[in-house]
Design a protein around this motif. Structure first.
Motif, mmCIF file in Angstrom:
data_model
loop_
_atom_site.group_PDB
_atom_site.id
_atom_site.type_symbol
_atom_site.label_atom_id
_atom_site.label_comp_id
_atom_site.label_asym_id
_atom_site.label_seq_id
_atom_site.Cartn_x
_atom_site.Cartn_y
_atom_site.Cartn_z
ATOM 1 N N GLU A 178 6.713 -1.636 6.457
ATOM 2 C CA GLU A 178 8.122 -1.936 6.243
ATOM 3 C C GLU A 178 8.800 -2.370 7.544
ATOM 4 O O GLU A 178 8.486 -1.868 8.626
ATOM 5 C CB GLU A 178 8.875 -0.718 5.700
ATOM 6 C CG GLU A 178 8.168 0.064 4.629
ATOM 7 C CD GLU A 178 7.936 -0.709 3.357
ATOM 8 O OE1 GLU A 178 6.889 -0.483 2.739
ATOM 9 O OE2 GLU A 178 8.788 -1.539 2.991
ATOM 10 N N TYR A 217 15.432 -1.764 4.017
ATOM 11 C CA TYR A 217 14.002 -1.956 4.236
ATOM 12 C C TYR A 217 13.518 -3.264 3.613
ATOM 13 O O TYR A 217 13.909 -3.619 2.509
ATOM 14 C CB TYR A 217 13.203 -0.804 3.614
ATOM 15 C CG TYR A 217 13.555 0.561 4.143
ATOM 16 C CD1 TYR A 217 14.146 1.509 3.319
ATOM 17 C CD2 TYR A 217 13.306 0.890 5.460
ATOM 18 C CE1 TYR A 217 14.473 2.760 3.798
ATOM 19 C CE2 TYR A 217 13.623 2.141 5.948
ATOM 20 C CZ TYR A 217 14.209 3.077 5.115
ATOM 21 O OH TYR A 217 14.536 4.316 5.593
ATOM 22 N N HIS A 234 9.823 -4.923 2.742
ATOM 23 C CA HIS A 234 8.379 -4.701 2.733
ATOM 24 C C HIS A 234 7.642 -5.959 3.183
ATOM 25 O O HIS A 234 7.920 -7.058 2.707
ATOM 26 C CB HIS A 234 7.910 -4.309 1.332
ATOM 27 C CG HIS A 234 6.422 -4.207 1.228
ATOM 28 N ND1 HIS A 234 5.695 -3.260 1.910
ATOM 29 C CD2 HIS A 234 5.523 -4.955 0.547
ATOM 30 C CE1 HIS A 234 4.411 -3.426 1.642
ATOM 31 N NE2 HIS A 234 4.281 -4.445 0.825
ATOM 32 N N PHE A 294 8.845 5.091 2.223
ATOM 33 C CA PHE A 294 8.353 3.756 1.930
ATOM 34 C C PHE A 294 8.861 3.288 0.578
ATOM 35 O O PHE A 294 9.127 4.087 -0.315
ATOM 36 C CB PHE A 294 6.827 3.745 1.901
ATOM 37 C CG PHE A 294 6.201 3.982 3.233
ATOM 38 C CD1 PHE A 294 6.324 3.042 4.241
ATOM 39 C CD2 PHE A 294 5.496 5.136 3.484
ATOM 40 C CE1 PHE A 294 5.747 3.255 5.474
ATOM 41 C CE2 PHE A 294 4.913 5.355 4.712
ATOM 42 C CZ PHE A 294 5.041 4.414 5.709
ATOM 43 N N ASN A 295 8.960 1.969 0.428
ATOM 44 C CA ASN A 295 9.269 1.417 -0.889
ATOM 45 C C ASN A 295 8.120 1.721 -1.831
ATOM 46 O O ASN A 295 6.960 1.691 -1.442
ATOM 47 C CB ASN A 295 9.448 -0.108 -0.804
ATOM 48 C CG ASN A 295 10.647 -0.479 0.039
ATOM 49 O OD1 ASN A 295 11.544 0.320 0.231
ATOM 50 N ND2 ASN A 295 10.655 -1.695 0.545
#
Length: 220
Positions: A174, A185, A187, A218-219
């Motif tokens: 990210e 964010y 990615h 995190f995504n």
């Protein structure tokens, strides 16, 4: 005297056997050492083994406008490129592998849950790249800081929003845009990239926002 001792032992023996049979057998739990393992293999883009490469697993969180590595698990690859990291609890991490002899690396997110983690497929190490892109915002005067959480790379956009991040790894991770009390964010998946420079699409602040004080996530 010997008869009394023999009688005492004869009486106590069944009691000792009963107590021994009542002991609770400890069952293995998910946090046992054999469950806290991350295993994988690193190779170069020409499929040769990445021998004696540095392997680091980062537990990353963002505090204020800086990223902090709270825990690092480290080892080196074998001559065949294999590695094993022990004592790793469940969670989301950044896996960074760097072969200093050839100047190639990879940065990827991994998620470990409830059992040992076998990294699917070999991790391919590639030369460092340069990221170029533009960040767009509306009505927010707070300065913007762009970072790769866990890697330490950071930059700021110019007055038109253009930014450059040099000497960063290829991989799957990210890019964080920190502005005021929010983080956005983006990615990145540049595992198949072979160019020296990666051009990133325009990024609009507010697309995905979290609080600066929260743990890095995190995504999905």
């Amino acid at each position: 005297m010997n008869i009394r001792i023999k009688s005492f032992v004869t009486l106590c023996l069944p009691l000792l056997m009963l107590l021994n049979s009542c002991k609770t057998v400890k069952k293995p739990v998910l946090n046992d050492v054999d469950r806290k393992v991350v295993i994988g293999r690193a190779v170069h883009s020409d499929s040769t083994e990445a021998a004696d490469a540095l392997v680091s697993l980062f537990d990353v969180r963002i505090i204020n406008d800086n990223d902090s590595i709270f825990k690092t698990y480290s080892t080196n690859t074998t001559r065949n490129g294999y590695f094993i990291l022990q004592g790793v609890p469940d969670g989301q991490y950044l896996l960074y592998i760097y072969d200093i002899s050839r100047g190639k690396c990879n940065l990827s997110r991994v998620k470990k849950m409830q059992t040992s983690l076998q990294i699917g497929g070999a991790v391919v190490l590639k030369p460092l790249v340069t990221l170029r892109g533009r960040v767009i915002r509306a009505g927010n005067a707070d300065p913007i800081k762009i970072i790769i959480p866990g890697f330490g790379a950071t930059t700021k956009p110019d007055m038109y929003g253009w930014y450059v991040l040099s000497d960063v790894p290829a991989g799957n991770y990210e890019l964080a845009f920190v502005s005021g009390k929010s983080i956005d964010y983006l990615h990145l998946d540049i595992t198949d990239n072979m160019a020296d420079t990666v051009y990133i699409k325009d990024f609009h602040l507010g697309y995905q926002t979290g609080t600066v004080s929260s743990n890095y996530r995190f995504n999905q």
